[in-house]
Design an enzyme around this catalytic site. Sequence first.
Site, PDB file in Angstrom:
ATOM      1  N   HIS A  21      38.166  41.310  38.190  1.00 16.73           N
ATOM      2  CA  HIS A  21      36.893  40.964  38.825  1.00 16.73           C
ATOM      3  C   HIS A  21      37.015  40.286  40.188  1.00 16.73           C
ATOM      4  CE1 HIS A  21      37.521  36.862  37.317  1.00 16.73           C
ATOM      5  NE2 HIS A  21      36.564  36.476  38.124  1.00 16.73           N
ATOM      6  N   ASP A  22      38.120  39.610  40.470  1.00 20.20           N
ATOM      7  CA  ASP A  22      38.251  38.935  41.762  1.00 20.20           C
ATOM      8  C   ASP A  22      39.175  39.669  42.734  1.00 20.20           C
ATOM      9  OD1 ASP A  22      36.501  36.749  41.613  1.00 20.20           O
ATOM     10  OD2 ASP A  22      37.967  35.476  40.581  1.00 20.20           O
ATOM     11  N   HIS A  67      43.098  32.698  35.763  1.00 18.96           N
ATOM     12  CA  HIS A  67      41.630  32.767  35.738  1.00 18.96           C
ATOM     13  C   HIS A  67      41.108  34.114  35.209  1.00 18.96           C
ATOM     14  CE1 HIS A  67      37.462  32.519  36.921  1.00 18.96           C
ATOM     15  NE2 HIS A  67      37.635  33.474  37.807  1.00 18.96           N
ATOM     16  N   ASP A  90      32.900  34.530  33.625  1.00 24.01           N
ATOM     17  CA  ASP A  90      33.348  33.887  34.867  1.00 24.01           C
ATOM     18  C   ASP A  90      32.758  32.479  34.975  1.00 24.01           C
ATOM     19  OD1 ASP A  90      34.741  33.872  37.325  1.00 24.01           O
ATOM     20  OD2 ASP A  90      33.025  34.657  38.427  1.00 24.01           O
ATOM     21  N   GLU A 112      37.157  40.810  45.922  1.00 23.78           N
ATOM     22  CA  GLU A 112      36.638  39.637  46.640  1.00 23.78           C
ATOM     23  C   GLU A 112      37.749  38.795  47.277  1.00 23.78           C
ATOM     24  OE1 GLU A 112      33.302  37.716  44.697  1.00 23.78           O
ATOM     25  OE2 GLU A 112      34.204  35.783  45.149  1.00 23.78           O
ATOM     26  N   ASP A 113      38.850  38.621  46.573  1.00 22.79           N
ATOM     27  CA  ASP A 113      39.842  37.630  47.008  1.00 22.79           C
ATOM     28  C   ASP A 113      41.195  38.186  47.427  1.00 22.79           C
ATOM     29  OD1 ASP A 113      38.068  35.564  46.636  1.00 22.79           O
ATOM     30  OD2 ASP A 113      38.710  35.156  44.594  1.00 22.79           O
TER      31      ASP A 113
HETATM   32 ZN    ZN Z   1      36.199  34.576  38.963  1.00 22.41          ZN
END
Ligand code: ZN
Length: 178
Positions: free
Chosen positions: A62-63, A36, A123, A66-67
């Site tokens: 980018h994630d 991704h 995204d 967050e993840d």
């Molecule tokens: Zn994403």
Amino acid sequence: MNREELSLLVEAIAFAAHKHKDQRRKDEAASPYINHPLALADVLVNEGGVTDLNSIVAAVLHDTIEDTETTPEEIDARFGATVCAIVEEVTDDKTLGRQACKQAQIDKAHRLSRPARAVKLADKICNLRDVADNPPTDWTLARRQAYFDWAKRVIDGLRGEYPELEAVFDAVYRQRPA
Ligand code: ZN
């Protein structure tokens, strides 16, 4: 791209691959998560004509906040304050519930910096493609349609900076499941 820039990009790819190594996407094949962020970088460079290195590195990362367990301090130390700021701009506040998170993306879109807009566009382009072609197995048609409509509301709030990426988004949006 000089050696230093290439080195930063490859380090970001290796860093993201390591951070996301145990994660899978929610599609039927449970694809490796790293596909991704790499797809975002591909969209930025090869479909959007984006050449700003910080934007591309931020897309790869980018994630991570967050993840995964990644902290902003870690991103700042390895990739610099500019990249860290972009990643933080596109990181959802997970203390909010799912609906509040989605509303916050709509409300925040017009305040995003120029590079954060590029990452957000890429995204949403990648996510819509996944929802159109390889949706999470338990998603109904209505949920897929609602995702498309929500993504469009987010993107409508940040238009004007990246005509090429916006055109790609609009073309993908026309694949809205029916
Ligand atoms: Zn994403």
